[in-house]
Design an enzyme around this catalytic site. Structure first.
Site, PDB file in Angstrom:
ATOM      1  N   HIS A 170      32.886  46.073  27.350  1.00 22.79           N
ATOM      2  CA  HIS A 170      33.110  45.235  26.041  1.00 22.79           C
ATOM      3  C   HIS A 170      31.950  44.035  26.141  1.00 22.79           C
ATOM      4  CE1 HIS A 170      34.850  42.386  28.522  1.00 22.79           C
ATOM      5  NE2 HIS A 170      35.943  42.813  28.845  1.00 22.79           N
ATOM      6  N   HIS A 214      31.317  41.716  29.356  1.00 20.71           N
ATOM      7  CA  HIS A 214      30.454  42.672  30.511  1.00 20.71           C
ATOM      8  C   HIS A 214      28.987  42.559  29.816  1.00 20.71           C
ATOM      9  CE1 HIS A 214      34.307  45.050  30.565  1.00 20.71           C
ATOM     10  NE2 HIS A 214      34.367  44.169  31.584  1.00 20.71           N
ATOM     11  N   CYS A 251      48.737  39.713  41.991  1.00 19.37           N
ATOM     12  CA  CYS A 251      48.707  40.032  40.795  1.00 19.37           C
ATOM     13  C   CYS A 251      47.973  41.615  40.831  1.00 19.37           C
ATOM     14  CB  CYS A 251      47.923  38.981  39.647  1.00 19.37           C
ATOM     15  SG  CYS A 251      47.413  39.650  38.206  1.00 19.37           S
ATOM     16  N   CYS A 264      44.587  41.589  38.598  1.00 19.31           N
ATOM     17  CA  CYS A 264      43.435  40.894  39.231  1.00 19.31           C
ATOM     18  C   CYS A 264      43.231  41.538  40.505  1.00 19.31           C
ATOM     19  CB  CYS A 264      43.734  39.424  39.506  1.00 19.31           C
ATOM     20  SG  CYS A 264      43.743  38.516  38.034  1.00 19.31           S
ATOM     21  N   CYS A 266      49.933  34.937  36.122  1.00 22.42           N
ATOM     22  CA  CYS A 266      48.616  34.858  36.351  1.00 22.42           C
ATOM     23  C   CYS A 266      47.985  34.038  35.035  1.00 22.42           C
ATOM     24  CB  CYS A 266      48.432  36.409  36.546  1.00 22.42           C
ATOM     25  SG  CYS A 266      46.562  36.641  36.135  1.00 22.42           S
ATOM     26  N   HIS A 284      46.288  37.168  33.082  1.00 21.95           N
ATOM     27  CA  HIS A 284      46.994  38.387  32.759  1.00 21.95           C
ATOM     28  C   HIS A 284      48.155  38.004  31.967  1.00 21.95           C
ATOM     29  CE1 HIS A 284      44.076  40.348  35.172  1.00 21.95           C
ATOM     30  NE2 HIS A 284      44.290  41.385  34.061  1.00 21.95           N
ATOM     31  N   LYS A 318      41.196  35.497  26.889  1.00 17.31           N
ATOM     32  CA  LYS A 318      40.107  36.413  27.600  1.00 17.31           C
ATOM     33  C   LYS A 318      40.235  37.675  26.988  1.00 17.31           C
ATOM     34  CE  LYS A 318      39.178  38.713  32.178  1.00 17.31           C
ATOM     35  NZ  LYS A 318      39.393  38.587  33.515  1.00 17.31           N
ATOM     36  N   LYS A 341      41.368  45.007  27.705  1.00 12.03           N
ATOM     37  CA  LYS A 341      41.470  46.075  26.894  1.00 12.03           C
ATOM     38  C   LYS A 341      43.328  45.974  26.966  1.00 12.03           C
ATOM     39  CE  LYS A 341      42.092  50.328  29.332  1.00 12.03           C
ATOM     40  NZ  LYS A 341      41.758  51.464  29.979  1.00 12.03           N
TER      41      LYS A 341
HETATM   42  N1  MSP Z   1      35.140  44.130  39.480  1.00 11.93           N
HETATM   43  C1  MSP Z   1      35.115  42.431  39.638  1.00 11.93           C
HETATM   44  C2  MSP Z   1      33.819  41.835  40.048  1.00 11.93           C
HETATM   45  C3  MSP Z   1      33.305  42.500  41.697  1.00 11.93           C
HETATM   46  S1  MSP Z   1      31.836  41.741  41.879  1.00 11.93           S
HETATM   47  C4  MSP Z   1      31.466  41.909  43.513  1.00 11.93           C
HETATM   48  C5  MSP Z   1      35.368  42.031  38.246  1.00 11.93           C
HETATM   49  N2  MSP Z   1      35.169  42.881  37.266  1.00 11.93           N
HETATM   50  S2  MSP Z   1      35.339  42.614  35.766  1.00 11.93           S
HETATM   51  O1  MSP Z   1      35.046  43.758  35.055  1.00 11.93           O
HETATM   52  O2  MSP Z   1      36.453  41.851  35.518  1.00 11.93           O
HETATM   53  O3  MSP Z   1      34.092  41.745  35.444  1.00 11.93           O
HETATM   54  C6  MSP Z   1      34.118  40.480  35.824  1.00 11.93           C
HETATM   55  C7  MSP Z   1      32.604  39.716  35.141  1.00 11.93           C
HETATM   56  O4  MSP Z   1      32.403  40.377  33.870  1.00 11.93           O
HETATM   57  C8  MSP Z   1      32.867  38.456  34.764  1.00 11.93           C
HETATM   58  O5  MSP Z   1      32.578  37.424  35.976  1.00 11.93           O
HETATM   59  C9  MSP Z   1      31.725  38.263  33.907  1.00 11.93           C
HETATM   60  O6  MSP Z   1      30.401  38.231  34.520  1.00 11.93           O
HETATM   61  C10 MSP Z   1      31.869  39.500  32.978  1.00 11.93           C
HETATM   62  N3  MSP Z   1      32.907  39.168  31.857  1.00 11.93           N
HETATM   63  C11 MSP Z   1      34.023  39.791  31.756  1.00 11.93           C
HETATM   64  N4  MSP Z   1      34.496  39.214  30.508  1.00 11.93           N
HETATM   65  C12 MSP Z   1      33.931  38.260  30.069  1.00 11.93           C
HETATM   66  C13 MSP Z   1      34.191  37.356  28.894  1.00 11.93           C
HETATM   67  N5  MSP Z   1      35.111  37.456  28.233  1.00 11.93           N
HETATM   68  N6  MSP Z   1      33.179  36.425  28.907  1.00 11.93           N
HETATM   69  C14 MSP Z   1      32.087  36.296  29.837  1.00 11.93           C
HETATM   70  N7  MSP Z   1      31.763  37.135  30.810  1.00 11.93           N
HETATM   71  C15 MSP Z   1      32.758  38.072  30.831  1.00 11.93           C
HETATM   72  O7  MSP Z   1      35.689  40.992  38.048  1.00 11.93           O
END
Ligand code: MSP
Length: 511
Positions: free
Chosen positions: A19, A22, A127, A130, A144, A147, A295, A298
């Site tokens: 999304h 990311h 959780c 997470c 959490c 979530h 946040k 999905k």
């Molecule tokens: N899989 C772990 C990370 C492991 S790294 C060794 C994880 N994944 S995640 O899919 O949840 O992605 C986390 C990262 O995605 C966040 O730290 C950020 O960089 C980015 N983001 C996900 N959603 C976001 C927002 N809504 N806003 C900004 N960044 C976001 O955690």
């Protein structure tokens, strides 16, 4: 030997679809990677997917697939999304890659050899969303914070990592800036938490099957976070390709949002110290994009899809918006309204319209050919050149500090100045009055400023920059340009034939 630059994004959970959250981190990392290539550095840009854990196995089951099939599909979706967004990663790592699993096992064997792993019993609040334990103090109304679900109490026999052993060392490394954390606020947050005490962490799971087999005990798998963090070294060959590893590690910068700061600022460096490896040079922690202050995920049903956005606003429209709307580091709430307003003001009116105002004049008054500047430069040309040098210098220092929004604002000073110069010199009137010498100077200077603007925006908006160069008729390839030489005034080769085209950013009708 060119300088090397190794930049990473977090690896994304396959539980979510890609999304705009990311995309934010990934686009920012791409801008850095492209910028450092533009400086002539050798760049390794890593992104990928985090594919193990109970949550993934559960999602796979729900969709009637094996975990591997499920991961293959989502990883593919991430890859395609990054392709769509013009992400120039050198490597896409998946934690289910066999090479990665090998590195994880070697790494854990190494820290075990050095005495940093022991067996113990763990009781905690877990959780699943997470994939982590929480302390009661971390919860919001017992739930959490991400979530909004109640974590389950779990008791397990696990293997532990002696994280507490590294508390003082880490404090020192952060305080002496040997390990840098930006922005300052995040650094202070980590230091405060570190000083208030650190407990050892459990790094294996007896109850989770979908994971890397724990090298000390095959009835356990490696805790997903430990598996995931190791991606940063396994991607560059840890334990497998010594020369690659020596070449690339340590990373210059790990990018991430604040939700996963603790893992990167405390657990990861402690793991590296335990294995006698260098720490990444810098963590840059950016803010969180929320939708209605929540946040994006999905499970919450509020995901903004980059595919739908790019169809309407173009890939560079999204790239520009995400990085220009909030300072990189601060939080922001996403809104389509702001996206459309910014698109119209910055892209349609300012950037795109510049080319659209200029090219027809060259076609009408110079048969499409950018002439040699025959007239003497006046104060107007001198101002243009001075501003261009100033902006190029400022861009260098702003990019060094990862001030991406401020870099764009700086480049936009040049865009606005070019419009002003066009207004002040009015080349269409010079053509009418037959002032060919002056006309040639003005046209040349406009072409030159636009060449430099395109070069400077190229890390942010690579497709737009290419289109600018093509339409201006610049023959050299943009990909071979190096800063700062490439932005030196006077680099435009007279004789180039401009090409008329449709406006790059047609104005949007906003209700
Ligand atoms: N899989 C772990 C990370 C492991 S790294 C060794 C994880 N994944 S995640 O899919 O949840 O992605 C986390 C990262 O995605 C966040 O730290 C950020 O960089 C980015 N983001 C996900 N959603 C976001 C927002 N809504 N806003 C900004 N960044 C976001 O955690």
């Amino acid at each position: 030997m060119p300088k090397k630059f190794y930049v990473t994004t977090p690896i994304y959970y396959v539980n979510d679809v890609p999304h705009i959250g990311h995309s934010y981190t990934t686009i920012a990392a791409d801008v850095l990677a492209r910028y450092h290539r533009l400086l002539g550095e050798e760049v390794f840009f890593l992104t990928g997917t985090d594919e193990h854990g109970a949550k993934v196995a559960a999602s796979a089951k729900e969709s009637g697939k094996t975990p591997q099939e499920f991961c293959d599909e989502v990883a593919d979706r991430f890859k395609k999304t990054w392709k769509l967004l013009n992400i120039s990663n050198n490597c896409f790592i998946r934690t289910t890659d066999k090479e990665h699993e090998e590195s994880v096992q070697k790494f854990l064997a190494k820290i075990n050899e050095r005495g940093f792993i022991y067996k113990g019993e763990y009781e905690g609040l877990y959780c699943q969303g997470c994939e982590r334990f929480y302390l009661p103090d971390d919860l919001v109304d017992g739930k959490c914070p991400f979530h909004f679900t109640k974590p389950r109490p779990i008791t397990e026999e696990n293997y532990f990592f002696k994280l507490s052993f590294f508390q003082d060392k880490l404090i020192k490394l952060i305080e002496t800036a040997k390990f840098e954390i930006f922005p300052e606020e995040r650094r202070n947050e980590v230091l405060g938490k570190l000083k208030s005490g650190v407990e050892d962490i459990s790094i294996s799971r007896g109850s989770v099957e979908w994971g890397v087999s724990f090298p000390l005990d095959s009835s356990h798998t490696v805790y997903v976070w430990v598996d995931a963090l190791i991606n940063y070294i396994s991607a560059v060959g840890y334990g497998r390709k010594e020369n690659d590893f020596l070449k690339w590690w340590p990373a210059q910068v790990h990018l991430m949002a604040k939700d996963i700061l603790w893992f990167h600022a405390v657990i990861w460096p402690a793991m590296l110290l335990a294995a006698e490896l260098e720490l990444p040079r810098k963590l840059f922690v950016h803010g969180f994009f929320t939708v209605n202050k929540q946040k994006m995920s999905k499970s919450l049903g509020n995901v903004i899809d980059p595919w739908a956005l790019s169809e309407k606003y173009g890939v560079d429209g999204i790239r520009h918006f995400l990085l220009s709307e909030f300072p990189f580091g601060a939080d922001g709430d996403f809104s389509i309204r702001r996206l459309e307003e910014r698109y119209n003001s910055d892209l349609a009116n300012d950037l795109g319209n510049l080319l659209h105002r200029f090219l027809p004049v060259v076609v009408k008054s110079c048969q499409g050919k950018v002439p040699d500047p025959a007239g003497k430069p006046t104060h107007l040309e001198k101002e243009l050149e001075a501003l261009s040098d100033e902006v190029t210098g400022n861009v260098t220092s702003l990019m060094e500090q990862l001030k991406l929004k401020e870099t764009l604002e700086e480049i936009w000073r040049l865009v606005r100045k070019a419009h002003k110069y066009l207004d002040e010199t009015a080349p269409w009137s010079l053509a009418k009055a037959g002032e060919t010498e002056r006309l040639s100077t003005v046209i040349y200077n406009l072409a030159e400023i636009m060449r430099i603007i395109a070069l400077l925006i190229s890390p942010f908006m690579p497709t737009t920059a290419e289109k600018f160069w093509k339409q201006l008729g610049v023959e050299e390839s943009l990909a071979t340009q190096i800063l700062p030489q490439g932005a030196r005034w006077g680099g435009f080769r007279p004789g180039a034939m401009v090409k008329l085209a449709q406006p790059l950013f047609p104005r949007l009708e906003i209700d």
